[in-house]
Scaffold this active site. Structure first.
Site, PDB file in Angstrom:
ATOM      1  N   GLU A  99       6.214  -1.806  11.128  1.00 50.42           N
ATOM      2  CA  GLU A  99       5.222  -2.049  12.183  1.00 50.42           C
ATOM      3  C   GLU A  99       5.830  -2.619  13.467  1.00 50.42           C
ATOM      4  O   GLU A  99       5.399  -3.668  13.964  1.00 50.42           O
ATOM      5  CB  GLU A  99       4.098  -2.944  11.640  1.00 50.42           C
ATOM      6  CG  GLU A  99       3.419  -2.289  10.440  1.00 50.42           C
ATOM      7  CD  GLU A  99       2.392  -3.159   9.724  1.00 50.42           C
ATOM      8  OE1 GLU A  99       2.118  -4.271  10.204  1.00 50.42           O
ATOM      9  OE2 GLU A  99       1.871  -2.724   8.682  1.00 50.42           O
ATOM     10  N   ASN A 156       8.738   2.176   9.716  1.00 51.27           N
ATOM     11  CA  ASN A 156       7.443   2.406   9.077  1.00 51.27           C
ATOM     12  C   ASN A 156       6.349   1.820   9.965  1.00 51.27           C
ATOM     13  O   ASN A 156       6.515   0.713  10.498  1.00 51.27           O
ATOM     14  CB  ASN A 156       7.470   1.678   7.715  1.00 51.27           C
ATOM     15  CG  ASN A 156       6.367   2.070   6.782  1.00 51.27           C
ATOM     16  OD1 ASN A 156       6.144   3.268   6.546  1.00 51.27           O
ATOM     17  ND2 ASN A 156       5.659   1.090   6.232  1.00 51.27           N
ATOM     18  N   HIS A 167      -3.200   4.519   6.328  1.00 50.67           N
ATOM     19  CA  HIS A 167      -4.395   3.798   5.857  1.00 50.67           C
ATOM     20  C   HIS A 167      -5.583   4.450   6.566  1.00 50.67           C
ATOM     21  O   HIS A 167      -5.873   4.136   7.724  1.00 50.67           O
ATOM     22  CB  HIS A 167      -4.295   2.312   6.201  1.00 50.67           C
ATOM     23  CG  HIS A 167      -3.206   1.626   5.435  1.00 50.67           C
ATOM     24  ND1 HIS A 167      -3.261   1.462   4.069  1.00 50.67           N
ATOM     25  CD2 HIS A 167      -2.024   1.093   5.829  1.00 50.67           C
ATOM     26  CE1 HIS A 167      -2.167   0.840   3.651  1.00 50.67           C
ATOM     27  NE2 HIS A 167      -1.390   0.616   4.697  1.00 50.67           N
ATOM     28  N   GLU A 188       1.846   4.676   2.656  1.00 52.68           N
ATOM     29  CA  GLU A 188       0.852   3.689   2.189  1.00 52.68           C
ATOM     30  C   GLU A 188      -0.545   4.303   2.153  1.00 52.68           C
ATOM     31  O   GLU A 188      -1.533   3.670   2.544  1.00 52.68           O
ATOM     32  CB  GLU A 188       0.862   2.444   3.094  1.00 52.68           C
ATOM     33  CG  GLU A 188       2.225   1.800   3.226  1.00 52.68           C
ATOM     34  CD  GLU A 188       2.220   0.490   4.010  1.00 52.68           C
ATOM     35  OE1 GLU A 188       1.142  -0.064   4.274  1.00 52.68           O
ATOM     36  OE2 GLU A 188       3.321   0.024   4.360  1.00 52.68           O
ATOM     37  N   ASP A 225      -4.150   5.364   1.679  1.00 51.48           N
ATOM     38  CA  ASP A 225      -5.437   5.099   1.032  1.00 51.48           C
ATOM     39  C   ASP A 225      -6.527   5.602   1.967  1.00 51.48           C
ATOM     40  O   ASP A 225      -6.294   5.852   3.144  1.00 51.48           O
ATOM     41  CB  ASP A 225      -5.634   3.633   0.607  1.00 51.48           C
ATOM     42  CG  ASP A 225      -5.338   2.605   1.680  1.00 51.48           C
ATOM     43  OD1 ASP A 225      -5.412   2.946   2.875  1.00 51.48           O
ATOM     44  OD2 ASP A 225      -5.044   1.450   1.316  1.00 51.48           O
TER      45      ASP A 225
END
Ligand code: 9MR
Length: 446
Positions: free
Chosen positions: A152, A193, A229, A257, A259
């Site tokens: 990030e 990332n 996400h 990641e 979801d």
């Protein structure tokens, strides 16, 4: 084997009592490997027992420790490391033939209190950071496949995040972290990332430019991780194109990641939509050669960060709280299903001279798919032994070499369903006689 049998028995028992969503094939890890990518999950290390461990081991080819490798977890007291929680996840992965995505060496969250509470000069902070990278990447040298070296790094507008690292050290901290990681573990693939970089847009443009700059400086960036996400129904249309443009820079890409959250309660309709969303993310990865794999951020709704961070939302993963697979599981399995190339189509071809005059003629050929699978491209070949020359052709790409003629599909008539046909025509010249072609054959394929 025993583990699988127990898991199968558990699933059967679940099917008898609670009618879980039908799991379409699997395990996911095998389906993924067969398609050339890995399917991973984030895990919580201290839950790796019982049914949770069984699903984690059976279904996933890669594990990401959700929190256990973060700086606050491994160095709670300055200079005194506690690797026990990280070790446990790595050992579990090794025992089950799984890869490890190391997460994460440098991030502005989950830093130890001694670091955030201290006052550091830029030089001190840089040294603390590179020492940390050296210690952690060195500890797991050769045992971590991918490291999220910097997590990030960007603000929402795509500029450098003014985190403690960005604000104190400027962009150069990223290069330093990657160089230290490469020196400590030369074989791990080193990733940048971030979240909200899945679509083409300001933030992903910022990441794109950052990667370009780093590569131009010779910084060892091997890959870019797209956290993904996502919100139900909002898989970006540009995801695949975005992954591809990064891959075209010469780096690997991965979904790290994934979801898909929804407002609660999760209805059947929402879960169906979620199934499609998961499938389309997996398909985007499969479509990009340099996409290494897809990691979901927790595989069960009982182990997801969403309800804590987004009150009223949840149901974001592929298993429900009782470890029954949800439609999203089938979505992933379906996207990963083996590609069985259609049996080569079979074709027949007819050829007829439709007009003839002194020195010239027009002919028409019709090709038909006589097989049961679609014909994906076709070529018709023949000989015209009496010296005829084709002077013009339509609805085909035609070449002539001596007496041999080759006529192939054009983009618009390349694909023929079973029973379908394509016609093409030509004008030619002749002298003496104009006998029909010999050795007239058609073959399928592009
Ligand atoms: O899943 C992690 C959760 O357990 C932690 O409470 C949280 C704290 O920041 O971090 C979660 O994982 C994050 C990951 O490390 C980086 N990307 C965003 C993830 C979700 O917050």
């Amino acid at each position: 084997m025993l583990r699988r049998l127990i898991a199968a028995a558990a699933l059967l028992a679940a099917a008898l009592t609670a009618a879980p969503a039908a799991a379409a094939g699997g395990p996911l890890r095998d389906l993924a490997e067969a398609r050339g990518i890995y399917l991973g999950t984030a895990v919580t290390g201290d839950r790796l027992t019982g049914g949770y461990a069984d699903v984690a081991a059976d279904q996933f080819g890669s594990l990401t420790p959700g929190n256990e490798m973060k700086w606050d977890a491994v160095e709670p007291t300055r200079g005194s490391h506690d690797w026990s929680r990280a070790d446990r996840v790595v050992a579990f992965a090794e025992a089950h033939g799984q890869r490890v995505r190391g997460h994460t060496l440098v991030w502005h969250n989950q830093l130890p209190g001694w670091l955030t509470g201290g006052t550091w000069t830029a030089d001190q902070l840089r040294t603390l950071m590179t020492d940390h990278v050296t210690a952690e990447a060195g500890r797991y040298k050769g045992r971590v496949d991918h490291w999220d070296v910097v997590n990030e790094p960007l603000a929402e507008d795509g500029t450098l995040r003014r985190s403690v690292f960005g604000a104190t050290l400027g962009e150069s901290y990223i290069a330093d972290a990657f160089r230290a990681a490469r020196a400590a573990d030369p074989t791990a693939k080193l990733y940048l990332n971030d979240y909200s970089i899945e679509a083409v847009g300001a933030k992903s443009d910022g990441m794109y430019d950052l990667v370009k700059r780093l590569l131009a400086q010779g910084v060892p960036v091997d890959g870019v991780g797209f956290q993904a996400h996502l919100i139900l129904g909002q898989v970006p249309a540009s995801l695949e194109a975005n992954l591809r443009r990064f891959a075209d820079l010469g780096v690997d890409v991965a979904i790290t990641e994934l979801d898909v959250r929804t407002t609660l309660p999760a209805t059947a309709e929402k879960l169906d939509r979620q199934k499609a969303d998961y499938a389309s993310v997996v398909r985007a990865c499969l479509a990009v050669t340099r996409c290494a794999g897809v990691t979901v951020w927790g595989f069960t709704d009982s182990d997801s960060w969403i309800p804590d961070f987004f009150p009223g939302q949840g149901a974001a993963t592929l298993y429900d709280e009782d470890l029954y697979p949800k439609p999203a599981y089938d979505g992933i399995a379906g996207a990963l299903a083996p590609v069985t190339p259609p049996a080569p189509g079979v074709c027949s071809v007819t050829y007829a001279v439709t007009q003839q005059w002194a020195g010239g003629y027009t002919a028409q050929a019709t090709l038909r798919n006589t097989g049961t699978a679609p014909l994906d491209g076709w070529t018709v070949r023949w000989s015209q032994p009496a010296g005829q020359r084709v002077t013009q052709a339509w609805n085909t790409a035609l070449t002539q070499s001596g007496t041999e003629v080759t006529a192939s599909h054009l983009p618009y008539n390349a694909t023929l369903p079973p029973g379908g046909s394509a016609a093409f025509g030509l004008n030619g010249t002749w002298s003496g006689t104009n006998p029909p072609p010999t050795s007239l054959i058609c073959t399928s394929g592009t």
